[in-house]
Scaffold this motif. Structure first.
Motif, PDB file in Angstrom:
ATOM      1  N   MET A 194       0.840  -1.189   0.000  1.00  0.00           N
ATOM      2  CA  MET A 194       0.000   0.000   0.000  1.00  0.00           C
ATOM      3  C   MET A 194       0.882   1.249   0.000  1.00  0.00           C
ATOM      4  O   MET A 194       1.868   1.319   0.719  1.00  0.00           O
ATOM      5  CB  MET A 194      -0.910   0.032   1.235  1.00  0.00           C
ATOM      6  N   THR A 195       0.488   2.216  -0.821  1.00  0.00           N
ATOM      7  CA  THR A 195       1.088   3.539  -0.809  1.00  0.00           C
ATOM      8  C   THR A 195       0.024   4.490  -0.296  1.00  0.00           C
ATOM      9  O   THR A 195      -1.111   4.465  -0.774  1.00  0.00           O
ATOM     10  CB  THR A 195       1.518   3.960  -2.226  1.00  0.00           C
ATOM     11  N   ILE A 196       0.388   5.329   0.688  1.00  0.00           N
ATOM     12  CA  ILE A 196      -0.562   6.282   1.256  1.00  0.00           C
ATOM     13  C   ILE A 196      -0.145   7.690   0.852  1.00  0.00           C
ATOM     14  O   ILE A 196       0.997   8.093   1.091  1.00  0.00           O
ATOM     15  CB  ILE A 196      -0.621   6.179   2.793  1.00  0.00           C
ATOM     16  N   LEU A 197      -1.069   8.408   0.239  1.00  0.00           N
ATOM     17  CA  LEU A 197      -0.857   9.816  -0.082  1.00  0.00           C
ATOM     18  C   LEU A 197      -1.609  10.652   0.942  1.00  0.00           C
ATOM     19  O   LEU A 197      -2.797  10.419   1.190  1.00  0.00           O
ATOM     20  CB  LEU A 197      -1.391  10.148  -1.476  1.00  0.00           C
ATOM     21  N   TYR A 198      -0.931  11.616   1.536  1.00  0.00           N
ATOM     22  CA  TYR A 198      -1.592  12.555   2.437  1.00  0.00           C
ATOM     23  C   TYR A 198      -2.253  13.624   1.593  1.00  0.00           C
ATOM     24  O   TYR A 198      -1.613  14.236   0.741  1.00  0.00           O
ATOM     25  CB  TYR A 198      -0.583  13.173   3.400  1.00  0.00           C
ATOM     26  N   VAL A 199      -3.537  13.832   1.822  1.00  0.00           N
ATOM     27  CA  VAL A 199      -4.312  14.767   1.019  1.00  0.00           C
ATOM     28  C   VAL A 199      -5.039  15.763   1.918  1.00  0.00           C
ATOM     29  O   VAL A 199      -5.284  15.503   3.092  1.00  0.00           O
ATOM     30  CB  VAL A 199      -5.323  14.026   0.115  1.00  0.00           C
ATOM     31  N   ARG A 200      -5.370  16.905   1.367  1.00  0.00           N
ATOM     32  CA  ARG A 200      -6.085  17.928   2.134  1.00  0.00           C
ATOM     33  C   ARG A 200      -7.585  17.650   2.171  1.00  0.00           C
ATOM     34  O   ARG A 200      -8.251  17.942   3.151  1.00  0.00           O
ATOM     35  CB  ARG A 200      -5.833  19.302   1.514  1.00  0.00           C
ATOM     36  N   ASN A 201      -8.116  17.117   1.087  1.00  0.00           N
ATOM     37  CA  ASN A 201      -9.551  16.909   0.965  1.00  0.00           C
ATOM     38  C   ASN A 201      -9.777  15.519   0.378  1.00  0.00           C
ATOM     39  O   ASN A 201      -9.616  15.312  -0.822  1.00  0.00           O
ATOM     40  CB  ASN A 201     -10.137  18.003   0.059  1.00  0.00           C
ATOM     41  N   THR A 202     -10.155  14.588   1.235  1.00  0.00           N
ATOM     42  CA  THR A 202     -10.303  13.196   0.795  1.00  0.00           C
ATOM     43  C   THR A 202     -11.351  13.060  -0.300  1.00  0.00           C
ATOM     44  O   THR A 202     -11.140  12.335  -1.271  1.00  0.00           O
ATOM     45  CB  THR A 202     -10.657  12.283   1.987  1.00  0.00           C
ATOM     46  N   ALA A 203     -12.464  13.762  -0.174  1.00  0.00           N
ATOM     47  CA  ALA A 203     -13.526  13.647  -1.179  1.00  0.00           C
ATOM     48  C   ALA A 203     -13.046  14.121  -2.552  1.00  0.00           C
ATOM     49  O   ALA A 203     -13.276  13.448  -3.567  1.00  0.00           O
ATOM     50  CB  ALA A 203     -14.759  14.428  -0.739  1.00  0.00           C
ATOM     51  N   ALA A 204     -12.365  15.255  -2.595  1.00  0.00           N
ATOM     52  CA  ALA A 204     -11.872  15.780  -3.878  1.00  0.00           C
ATOM     53  C   ALA A 204     -10.825  14.851  -4.474  1.00  0.00           C
ATOM     54  O   ALA A 204     -10.839  14.573  -5.683  1.00  0.00           O
ATOM     55  CB  ALA A 204     -11.293  17.178  -3.690  1.00  0.00           C
ATOM     56  N   SER A 205      -9.917  14.351  -3.645  1.00  0.00           N
ATOM     57  CA  SER A 205      -8.882  13.440  -4.149  1.00  0.00           C
ATOM     58  C   SER A 205      -9.479  12.116  -4.591  1.00  0.00           C
ATOM     59  O   SER A 205      -9.030  11.529  -5.567  1.00  0.00           O
ATOM     60  CB  SER A 205      -7.813  13.222  -3.080  1.00  0.00           C
ATOM     61  N   THR A 206     -10.509  11.651  -3.885  1.00  0.00           N
ATOM     62  CA  THR A 206     -11.182  10.410  -4.289  1.00  0.00           C
ATOM     63  C   THR A 206     -11.793  10.582  -5.674  1.00  0.00           C
ATOM     64  O   THR A 206     -11.657   9.702  -6.534  1.00  0.00           O
ATOM     65  CB  THR A 206     -12.259  10.018  -3.263  1.00  0.00           C
ATOM     66  N   GLN A 207     -12.446  11.710  -5.921  1.00  0.00           N
ATOM     67  CA  GLN A 207     -13.025  11.966  -7.245  1.00  0.00           C
ATOM     68  C   GLN A 207     -11.938  11.982  -8.314  1.00  0.00           C
ATOM     69  O   GLN A 207     -12.121  11.438  -9.400  1.00  0.00           O
ATOM     70  CB  GLN A 207     -13.799  13.280  -7.249  1.00  0.00           C
ATOM     71  N   PHE A 208     -10.809  12.619  -8.015  1.00  0.00           N
ATOM     72  CA  PHE A 208      -9.702  12.694  -8.971  1.00  0.00           C
ATOM     73  C   PHE A 208      -9.208  11.290  -9.323  1.00  0.00           C
ATOM     74  O   PHE A 208      -9.091  10.940 -10.502  1.00  0.00           O
ATOM     75  CB  PHE A 208      -8.553  13.522  -8.374  1.00  0.00           C
ATOM     76  N   TYR A 209      -8.913  10.466  -8.315  1.00  0.00           N
ATOM     77  CA  TYR A 209      -8.365   9.136  -8.581  1.00  0.00           C
ATOM     78  C   TYR A 209      -9.427   8.176  -9.127  1.00  0.00           C
ATOM     79  O   TYR A 209      -9.110   7.275  -9.900  1.00  0.00           O
ATOM     80  CB  TYR A 209      -7.660   8.575  -7.347  1.00  0.00           C
ATOM     81  N   ARG A 210     -10.686   8.382  -8.777  1.00  0.00           N
ATOM     82  CA  ARG A 210     -11.771   7.584  -9.367  1.00  0.00           C
ATOM     83  C   ARG A 210     -11.786   7.819 -10.880  1.00  0.00           C
ATOM     84  O   ARG A 210     -11.880   6.879 -11.668  1.00  0.00           O
ATOM     85  CB  ARG A 210     -13.099   8.000  -8.742  1.00  0.00           C
ATOM     86  N   LYS A 211     -11.665   9.086 -11.274  1.00  0.00           N
ATOM     87  CA  LYS A 211     -11.653   9.440 -12.700  1.00  0.00           C
ATOM     88  C   LYS A 211     -10.365   8.944 -13.368  1.00  0.00           C
ATOM     89  O   LYS A 211     -10.404   8.400 -14.473  1.00  0.00           O
ATOM     90  CB  LYS A 211     -11.792  10.958 -12.843  1.00  0.00           C
ATOM     91  N   LEU A 212      -9.231   9.115 -12.682  1.00  0.00           N
ATOM     92  CA  LEU A 212      -7.947   8.695 -13.256  1.00  0.00           C
ATOM     93  C   LEU A 212      -7.897   7.190 -13.485  1.00  0.00           C
ATOM     94  O   LEU A 212      -7.493   6.725 -14.545  1.00  0.00           O
ATOM     95  CB  LEU A 212      -6.800   9.121 -12.332  1.00  0.00           C
ATOM     96  N   PHE A 213      -8.297   6.420 -12.474  1.00  0.00           N
ATOM     97  CA  PHE A 213      -8.212   4.959 -12.551  1.00  0.00           C
ATOM     98  C   PHE A 213      -9.447   4.310 -13.170  1.00  0.00           C
ATOM     99  O   PHE A 213      -9.447   3.116 -13.439  1.00  0.00           O
ATOM    100  CB  PHE A 213      -7.998   4.355 -11.164  1.00  0.00           C
ATOM    101  N   ASP A 214     -10.526   5.065 -13.327  1.00  0.00           N
ATOM    102  CA  ASP A 214     -11.787   4.535 -13.831  1.00  0.00           C
ATOM    103  C   ASP A 214     -12.228   3.333 -12.998  1.00  0.00           C
ATOM    104  O   ASP A 214     -12.542   2.270 -13.526  1.00  0.00           O
ATOM    105  CB  ASP A 214     -11.680   4.168 -15.314  1.00  0.00           C
ATOM    106  N   ARG A 215     -12.237   3.535 -11.670  1.00  0.00           N
ATOM    107  CA  ARG A 215     -12.682   2.487 -10.753  1.00  0.00           C
ATOM    108  C   ARG A 215     -13.137   3.111  -9.450  1.00  0.00           C
ATOM    109  O   ARG A 215     -12.786   4.234  -9.137  1.00  0.00           O
ATOM    110  CB  ARG A 215     -11.602   1.450 -10.506  1.00  0.00           C
TER     111      ARG A 215
END
Length: 125
Positions: free
Chosen positions: A6-27
């Motif tokens: 597992m790689t953990i990225l520290y983020v300021r806004n979990t919801a915004a980052s989740t949307q970004f990676y959901r779109k990036l990974f298409d999953r």
């Protein structure tokens, strides 16, 4: 010794980052809470996003940190595949830090996530 999975990225806004990676990974995330989210990638490795706060992390983890992480997405299909992914990133509105160029290891480009973590697309070694 066990291999990291597992790689953990520290983020300021979990919801915004989740949307970004959901779109990036298409999953969809495999685990989704307000402050910690993880995506299981094709090889089983997990990419997690963590902002805090929780009972152990009273302040958002990324609030006082500058992003220093670079994730590398490697492709084995050659330079044309890297150019194709670059166009996909542009279509998705992902910020590009370095446009495609030739480096010592081959064709590459660098994008950024909402917290400034670098996303490099490069050829597989």
């Amino acid at each position: 010794m066990k291999t990291p999975d597992m790689t953990i990225l520290y983020v300021r806004n979990t919801a915004a980052s989740t949307q970004f990676y959901r779109k990036l990974f298409d999953r969809e995330p495999a685990f989704d809470t307000p402050y910690f989210v993880s995506f299981v990638l094709d090889d089983g490795h997990q990419l997690a996003l963590w902002s805090g706060p929780d009972e152990h992390t009273p302040l958002p983890v990324a609030a006082t940190q500058t992003a220093t992480t670079e994730l590398c997405i490697t492709l084995d299909e050659g330079p044309s595949a890297i150019e194709a992914v670059y166009r996909e990133f542009l279509e998705k509105g992902i910020e590009i830090l370095e446009p495609p160029h030739d480096a010592v290891f081959g064709r590459t480009f660098v994008a950024a996530d909402p917290d400034g973590n670098r996303l490099r697309v490069a050829p597989e070694d």
